[in-house]
Design an enzyme around this catalytic site. Structure first.
Site, short mmCIF file in Angstrom:
data_model
loop_
_atom_site.label_atom_id
_atom_site.label_comp_id
_atom_site.label_asym_id
_atom_site.label_seq_id
_atom_site.Cartn_x
_atom_site.Cartn_y
_atom_site.Cartn_z
N GLU A 235 0.95 -1.40 0.07
CA GLU A 235 0.03 -0.11 0.14
C GLU A 235 0.91 1.31 0.01
O GLU A 235 0.62 2.12 -0.77
CB GLU A 235 -0.81 -0.15 1.25
N GLY B 74 6.24 -1.84 14.25
CA GLY B 74 5.52 -1.09 13.62
C GLY B 74 4.53 -0.19 14.18
O GLY B 74 4.47 0.82 14.34
N LYS C 2 -1.35 -10.26 3.24
CA LYS C 2 -0.48 -9.52 2.11
C LYS C 2 0.06 -10.32 1.12
O LYS C 2 -0.05 -10.15 -0.29
CB LYS C 2 0.85 -8.62 2.67
#
Length: 553
Positions: free
Chosen positions: A214, A269, A518
Site C-alpha cells: 500500500e 511497527g 499481504k
C-alpha cells in the site's frame, strides 16, 4: 524465562473459585459496603494523571488474587527482559525496544553487544536539524519556495500513530499542513494531491521494510505526480524522504541517502511513532514539544519498571482486563476519550492491542484453551452517547470501558467543558449503578419480581426504562492533553498490552496473520492482471475475480 500456561497456575484456580462467589455482586453493593473504595482503587501519578478503577467488579481480594497471578507468571522478570534488550520477539528473533526511543536518561541498552542509544540519539539529532530547517523556512523546494505541506505516506503503525498524535496535539501545531495517506484506494492519495502544490510539499514515506504494498504503491504514484511538474529527477532530493529500517530498499526507490531517517528491526511497527516514523509529529509540533512527548513516555517507563505490583498502573489495568475476558466472558473493551482532539486514540489502540494479542497459539506452539486479546473499539464522547451507549446501558453484553478526560481544556468556550465533564461523570456513574434505587429491593425475592412490585401501575414503561447498571469502567483524568501527558497516556496503554500478552502466554510482537493477507493479495493481483482465464482459487474467490474482470473486457 519459562513459558507458563496461566490456566495451570495456582492463582488461576483461586480466581475461578473466587469468581463463582462474587460474580453476581453488584457495583452498587460494593460501594455501599466500602465508603473508602475510591481511595483504595485509584492512583494519582506524577500529579498529572488519575486512574480510578473503583467502578470495576472487583473486591480487595479480587485484586490481590489477580496480582498474585501476575507474580506467579513472573511479570516483573518479563519487564526486565524487555528493558534489557533480550530478544523476546521469538518468532522473528528480535528485541522489543520502543522504550529505548524515549530513554531520556540515556542509560546504555545493548542489542547484539552494541549500545543502540548511540544510533537512537544520532537519528534524533538528525530529525531535529531537519525539522528545524523545514519549520523555519530554510529548507527550500525545487523552485526555491519554503515548505508548506507535509504528506506522510504509510499504513498501520506508520499512519495510525503519527496521525493520532498530530491530531491529539493540534493545539501545539505550527503553520505546516500535515496530511496522511494510507489506503491503497487511489481516492485517498488523489484527494490529498488536490490540496497541495509540488513546489511546497515534502513526502515522508514511512515503511519499516520499504516493501509494504500500500505504501510503496502510493509513494510511486506520488513520485510520478511530482515528476510531472518538476521534470528533474534531482529535485526528488528536496521533496522525498524515507522513514525505514531498510536503507537499501529506500535507496532503490530513489531516496537520497541523506534523506533516509532510520529506525530498526527492534522497533515494532505499531510502536514506531517514537522513532523516525514520527517525523510528521515533529514537523507538526516542533522538536521541543516532541522531546516533552518522549519525556512523558519515559516517566511511565520508569513507573512500569520500578513500581510494585500493587501500585503499577499498567499491571493493574492488564489484570483487570484478563478478569473480564477470561472469567466474565466479555469479548470487547471500549475506549472513550472525552476530548475531540483525541478522536483517533481508540483506533490507534485498536491496532496496538488487537494486532499484538490477537493470537490463538501460545509460546510453546500449542492451541490456546482460554480467551486472548479482546476486541477494542470506541469513539469520542459525547458522540458515542448518542450512537451506541444504548447497548452498553441496556443490552445483553458486558463491555468494560475506559473513559479518558482532560481536567483542563484547550478551548474554554462558555460552559462547554463543564458540560463535557458532567457527561463523562454521568456516564460512568449510570453505567455502574443504573437507575433502580437500592431501597426498592427486597433480598428475599428475585430482581424480576422486585421490579414487578415497584411498577404499581405508576409507569407502564418502567421495564423498558430500567438500567440495571453493573457495567465496569475505568476513569482516567488527565490534567491537560499536553505533549508530556499524551506521552504518559500512550505508554500506559502500551505497557498494559505487554502485560496482557505475557499473562496470556503469547508472543505479542509479531503479526503473521497480517503477513498472510499481504501474500494472498499479491497472488490475487497477479491472477486479476492475467488476461487469460487462470483457475487457481476456491470457486467463490475465482468467481468474484472473473466477475470483476468481466467489466474490463
Amino acid at each position: 524465562m519459562k513459558y507458563i500456561n496461566p490456566v495451570n497456575t495456582k492463582s488461576w484456580n483461586i480466581l475461578k473459585d473466587h469468581f463463582n462467589k462474587i460474580k453476581n455482586i453488584h457495583l452498587r453493593d460494593l460501594f455501599l459496603l466500602d465508603p473508602n473504595r475510591f481511595k483504595k482503587f485509584s492512583i494519582f501519578l506524577e500529579n498529572e494523571i488519575l486512574v480510578d478503577f473503583s467502578k470495576n467488579r472487583i473486591t480487595e481480594n479480587t485484586l490481590k488474587y489477580l496480582l498474585d497471578l501476575a507474580k506467579e507468571m513472573n511479570v516483573k522478570d518479563a519487564i526486565k527482559l524487555m528493558f534489557s534488550g533480550a530478544k523476546i520477539n521469538k518468532t522473528e528473533d528480535r528485541s522489543v525496544l520502543h522504550i529505548a526511543l524515549r530513554n531520556r536518561r540515556n542509560f546504555p541498552i545493548f542489542v547484539d553487544n552494541k549500545n543502540i542509544m548511540l544510533d537512537v540519539n544520532h537519528v534524533l539529532n538528525k530529525m531535529k536539524d531537519f525539522s528545524d530547517s523545514v519549520i523555519s523556512g530554510q529548507w527550500k523546494g525545487y523552485t526555491g519556495k519554503s515548505i508548506l505541506d507535509v504528506v506522510n505516506i504509510g499504513i498501520g503503525g506508520s499512519d495510525l500513530g503519527p496521525y493520532m498524535v498530530t491530531e491529539a496535539l493540534r493545539p501545539y501545531k505550527n503553520h505546516l499542513n500535515i496530511h496522511f495517506v494510507s489506503n491503497i484506494d487511489g481516492t485517498h492519495l488523489s484527494e490529498v494531491l488536490k490540496k497541495i502544490s509540488p513546489e511546497t510539499t515534502i513526502f515522508l514515506i514511512a515503511s519499516k521494510t520499504f516493501t509494504t504494498d500500500e505504501t510503496i504503491t502510493n509513494a510511486n504514484s506520488a513520485k510520478i505526480w511530482f515528476m510531472r511538474y518538476s521534470k528533474d529527477k534531482s529535485s526528488l532530493d528536496k521533496h522525498f524522504f524515507a522513514l525505514s529500517a531498510h536503507i537499501e530498499n529506500a535507496l532503490n526507490f530513489g531516496i537520497n541517502i541523506k534523506n533516509i531517517f532510520q529506525f530498526w528491526n527492534w522497533v515494532g511497527g505499531r510502536f514506531s511513532l517514537w522513532s523516525s516514523a514520527g517525523l510528521s509529529i515533529i514537523l507538526s509540533i516542533g522538536f521541543n514539544n516532541f522531546e516533552k512527548f518522549l519525556n512523558g513516555a519515559h516517566t511511565i517507563d520508569n513507573h512500569f519498571y520500578n513500581s510494585e505490583y500493587e501500585k503499577n498502573i499498567p499491571i493493574i489495568l492488564a489484570v483487570i482486563s484478563i478478569w473480564y475476558t477470561n472469567f466474565f466472558g466479555s469479548e470487547t473493551e471500549a475506549i472513550f476519550p472525552y476530548d475531540q482532539y483525541m478522536h483517533r486514540f481508540s483506533a490507534y489502540f485498536q491496532q496496538s492491542n488487537m494486532e499484538s494479542n490477537g493470537k490463538s497459539i501460545d509460546k510453546k506452539g500449542q492451541k490456546i484453551c482460554y480467551q486472548t486479546g479482546p476486541i477494542i473499539w470506541g469513539e469520542p464522547g459525547t458522540n458515542g452517547q448518542h450512537a451506541f451507549f444504548q447497548l452498553i446501558h441496556q443490552g445483553t453484553k458486558l463491555i468494560p470501558s475506559d473513559f479518558i478526560v482532560p481536567i483542563l481544556s484547550h478551548n474554554n468556550l462558555r460552559s462547554h467543558h463543564i458540560k463535557l465533564i458532567s457527561n463523562f461523570l454521568a456516564q460512568t456513574k449510570s453505567l455502574a449503578f443504573g437507575n433502580i434505587e437500592k431501597s426498592f429491593f427486597k433480598k428475599s425475592i428475585s430482581i424480576e419480581n422486585n421490579i414487578k412490585c415497584i411498577l404499581n401501575k405508576k409507569d407502564e414503561n418502567f421495564l423498558f426504562k430500567q438500567c440495571i447498571g453493573n457495567q465496569p469502567t475505568n476513569s482516567i483524568l488527565v490534567r491537560k492533553i499536553t505533549p508530556y501527558n499524551l506521552g504518559m497516556l500512550i505508554a500506559l496503554y502500551e505497557h498494559k498490552i505487554f502485560v496482557q500478552g505475557h499473562l496470556l502466554n503469547i508472543f505479542s510482537f509479531d503479526q503473521w496473520g497480517v503477513e498472510l493477507g499481504k501474500k494472498l493479495a499479491k497472488d490475487i493481483y497477479e491472477n486479476i492482471s492475467n488476461l487469460e482465464k487462470y483457475e487457481s482459487f476456491d470457486s467463490s474467490t475465482q468467481g468474484l475475480i472473473n466477475f470483476y474482470r468481466s467489466f474490463y473486457k
